[in-house]
Design a protein around this motif. Structure first.
Motif, PDB file in Angstrom:
ATOM      1  N   ALA A   1      49.367  32.364  43.430  1.00  0.00           N
ATOM      2  CA  ALA A   1      49.663  33.784  43.615  1.00  0.00           C
ATOM      3  C   ALA A   1      48.378  34.499  43.994  1.00  0.00           C
ATOM      4  CB  ALA A   1      50.246  34.387  42.333  1.00  0.00           C
ATOM      5  N   VAL A   2      48.523  35.466  44.884  1.00  0.00           N
ATOM      6  CA  VAL A   2      47.380  36.282  45.303  1.00  0.00           C
ATOM      7  C   VAL A   2      47.482  37.593  44.532  1.00  0.00           C
ATOM      8  CG1 VAL A   2      46.035  37.111  47.254  1.00  0.00           C
ATOM      9  CG2 VAL A   2      47.653  35.241  47.582  1.00  0.00           C
ATOM     10  N   ILE A   3      46.502  37.846  43.658  1.00  0.00           N
ATOM     11  CA  ILE A   3      46.642  38.903  42.654  1.00  0.00           C
ATOM     12  C   ILE A   3      45.513  39.919  42.759  1.00  0.00           C
ATOM     13  CG2 ILE A   3      46.868  39.365  40.181  1.00  0.00           C
ATOM     14  CD1 ILE A   3      47.735  36.454  39.801  1.00  0.00           C
ATOM     15  N   ASN A   4      45.891  41.192  42.680  1.00  0.00           N
ATOM     16  CA  ASN A   4      44.895  42.263  42.616  1.00  0.00           C
ATOM     17  C   ASN A   4      44.071  42.121  41.343  1.00  0.00           C
ATOM     18  OD1 ASN A   4      47.378  43.454  44.161  1.00  0.00           O
ATOM     19  ND2 ASN A   4      45.630  44.694  44.793  1.00  0.00           N
ATOM     20  N   THR A   5      42.798  42.478  41.419  1.00  0.00           N
ATOM     21  CA  THR A   5      41.888  42.243  40.297  1.00  0.00           C
ATOM     22  C   THR A   5      42.319  42.963  39.027  1.00  0.00           C
ATOM     23  OG1 THR A   5      40.005  41.806  41.738  1.00  0.00           O
ATOM     24  CG2 THR A   5      39.500  42.523  39.507  1.00  0.00           C
ATOM     25  N   ASN A   6      42.832  44.188  39.137  1.00  0.00           N
ATOM     26  CA  ASN A   6      43.204  44.907  37.912  1.00  0.00           C
ATOM     27  C   ASN A   6      44.283  44.157  37.131  1.00  0.00           C
ATOM     28  OD1 ASN A   6      44.868  45.769  40.169  1.00  0.00           O
ATOM     29  ND2 ASN A   6      45.799  47.252  38.793  1.00  0.00           N
TER      30      ASN A   6
ATOM     31  N   HIS B   1      39.698  35.926  35.305  1.00  0.00           N
ATOM     32  CA  HIS B   1      38.473  36.495  35.858  1.00  0.00           C
ATOM     33  C   HIS B   1      38.291  35.984  37.282  1.00  0.00           C
ATOM     34  CE1 HIS B   1      34.261  37.459  36.514  1.00  0.00           C
ATOM     35  NE2 HIS B   1      34.314  38.229  35.443  1.00  0.00           N
ATOM     36  N   PRO B   2      38.145  36.902  38.264  1.00  0.00           N
ATOM     37  CA  PRO B   2      38.045  36.480  39.666  1.00  0.00           C
ATOM     38  C   PRO B   2      36.960  35.443  39.923  1.00  0.00           C
ATOM     39  CG  PRO B   2      38.336  38.850  39.537  1.00  0.00           C
ATOM     40  CD  PRO B   2      38.137  38.372  38.129  1.00  0.00           C
TER      41      PRO B   2
ATOM     42  N   ILE C   1      40.976  30.336  42.583  1.00  0.00           N
ATOM     43  CA  ILE C   1      40.700  29.149  43.401  1.00  0.00           C
ATOM     44  C   ILE C   1      40.231  29.553  44.803  1.00  0.00           C
ATOM     45  CG2 ILE C   1      42.327  27.734  42.100  1.00  0.00           C
ATOM     46  CD1 ILE C   1      44.297  28.013  44.442  1.00  0.00           C
ATOM     47  N   ALA C   2      40.366  30.831  45.114  1.00  0.00           N
ATOM     48  CA  ALA C   2      39.818  31.403  46.349  1.00  0.00           C
ATOM     49  C   ALA C   2      39.704  32.902  46.128  1.00  0.00           C
ATOM     50  CB  ALA C   2      40.716  31.112  47.554  1.00  0.00           C
ATOM     51  N   ILE C   3      38.718  33.519  46.754  1.00  0.00           N
ATOM     52  CA  ILE C   3      38.500  34.952  46.517  1.00  0.00           C
ATOM     53  C   ILE C   3      38.134  35.656  47.819  1.00  0.00           C
ATOM     54  CG2 ILE C   3      36.035  34.792  45.977  1.00  0.00           C
ATOM     55  CD1 ILE C   3      36.652  36.768  43.626  1.00  0.00           C
ATOM     56  N   GLU C   4      38.556  36.895  47.901  1.00  0.00           N
ATOM     57  CA  GLU C   4      38.301  37.727  49.076  1.00  0.00           C
ATOM     58  C   GLU C   4      36.803  37.951  49.267  1.00  0.00           C
ATOM     59  OE1 GLU C   4      40.349  41.868  50.594  1.00  0.00           O
ATOM     60  OE2 GLU C   4      39.788  41.692  48.496  1.00  0.00           O
ATOM     61  N   SER C   5      36.387  38.048  50.508  1.00  0.00           N
ATOM     62  CA  SER C   5      34.993  38.344  50.810  1.00  0.00           C
ATOM     63  C   SER C   5      34.619  39.722  50.292  1.00  0.00           C
ATOM     64  CB  SER C   5      34.763  38.287  52.327  1.00  0.00           C
ATOM     65  OG  SER C   5      33.508  38.833  52.666  1.00  0.00           O
ATOM     66  N   GLU C   6      33.357  39.883  49.897  1.00  0.00           N
ATOM     67  CA  GLU C   6      32.889  41.191  49.426  1.00  0.00           C
ATOM     68  C   GLU C   6      32.849  42.212  50.570  1.00  0.00           C
ATOM     69  OE1 GLU C   6      29.196  40.761  47.394  1.00  0.00           O
ATOM     70  OE2 GLU C   6      30.043  39.566  45.767  1.00  0.00           O
ATOM     71  N   LYS C   7      32.791  41.731  51.802  1.00  0.00           N
ATOM     72  CA  LYS C   7      32.821  42.633  52.960  1.00  0.00           C
ATOM     73  C   LYS C   7      34.277  42.925  53.288  1.00  0.00           C
ATOM     74  CE  LYS C   7      28.466  40.917  54.852  1.00  0.00           C
ATOM     75  NZ  LYS C   7      27.784  40.252  55.996  1.00  0.00           N
TER      76      LYS C   7
END
Length: 258
Positions: free
Chosen positions: A186-191, A199-200, A205-211
């Motif tokens: 599942a792709v989940i918003n951090t909140n 914890h992101p 297992i994968a995380i959005e780029s900071e940019k």
């Protein structure tokens, strides 16, 4: 002389009373609520009393702001606000950046996207903005390809290449952590991830780029954007004490965006 001193004292008290103002700010539970508590501490000596109201979804805080039940809200990124304005006609504007919360891919069944089997199911948010954001995260990791003409408003229909034949389950964003037992990822918003003790930096297992274009904002009614309390609210949020709290408390899960 005593009369002059008393008169001056009353003048100061009157001025202080005039400057004191209470506003209601809507947030979602988790990091937005916790950060606003710190902002409240910073704003109090400046004569601004912040009453914090928590909402469990992404739609009601903008409606409550429009209806006058809130003076401001702090929970959404700019693309979501833009979409809400376009779809619902809200007369709302952003007045300051807050944080960026990198969206993460989580799973209780696999430890990497490479381990996903053919026909795997991935849950994504069912609102257009965050659903599109989730698909862009998956595309950035090479799992799928999407039509670039769709911009940020990507839908499953815009997926142009899907070599693993991934199935997308569109669910309410708040329900995504609970879906992990029933889907492959599942792709989940951090909140919502943090609420579920995910914890992101540690569990995704994968995380959005900071940019990312998905920086969160403080929003107010357009008629209030130049009000003195708005300036105080934004300045309080952008205080170094708040930034230090974000960095230390969330340990890299959130990024100050100002």
């Amino acid at each position: 002389m005593k009369k002059l001193i008393l008169a001056a004292a009353f003048a100061v008290l009157a001025a202080g009373t005039a400057l004191a103002e209470t506003i209601k700010v809507g947030v979602t539970p988790g990091e937005h609520a916790e950060i606003m508590e710190k902002v409240k501490e910073v704003a109090a000596p400046k004569g601004l009393d912040i009453e914090i109201l928590e909402f469990s979804d992404y739609v009601v805080p903008n409606q409550a702001l429009t209806d006058g039940d809130l003076n401001a809200n702090s929970f959404q990124h700019q693309p979501y606000l833009d979409n809400q304005i376009a779809d619902r006609g809200f007369d709302i504007v952003s007045v300051g950046l807050t944080i960026t919360t990198p969206m993460g891919v989580y799973s209780s069944k696999v430890k990497s996207l490479d381990e996903l089997e053919d026909g795997a199911t991935i849950a994504i948010p069912n609102d257009p903005t965050n659903g599109g954001r989730a698909l862009l995260v998956l595309a950035s990791k090479g799992l799928i390809k999407v039509n670039p003409d769709a911009g940020l408003k990507v839908t499953p229909a815009d997926v142009t290449e899907n070599p693993k034949n991934i199935e997308f389950a569109e669910l309410d964003a708040a329900q995504l952590p609970r879906s992990l037992a029933d889907v492959d990822a599942a792709v989940i918003n951090t909140n919502y991830a943090l609420e579920a003790d995910l914890h992101p930096k540690e569990d995704a297992i994968a995380i959005e780029s900071e940019k990312s274009p998905y920086a969160n904002v403080i929003a107010v009614r357009s008629a209030d954007k130049d009000a003195p309390w708005v300036k105080t609210l934004v300045e309080s949020y952008h205080d170094d004490k708040v930034k230090a709290f974000i960095v230390e408390h969330f340990k890299g899960a959130l990024i100050p965006s100002w």
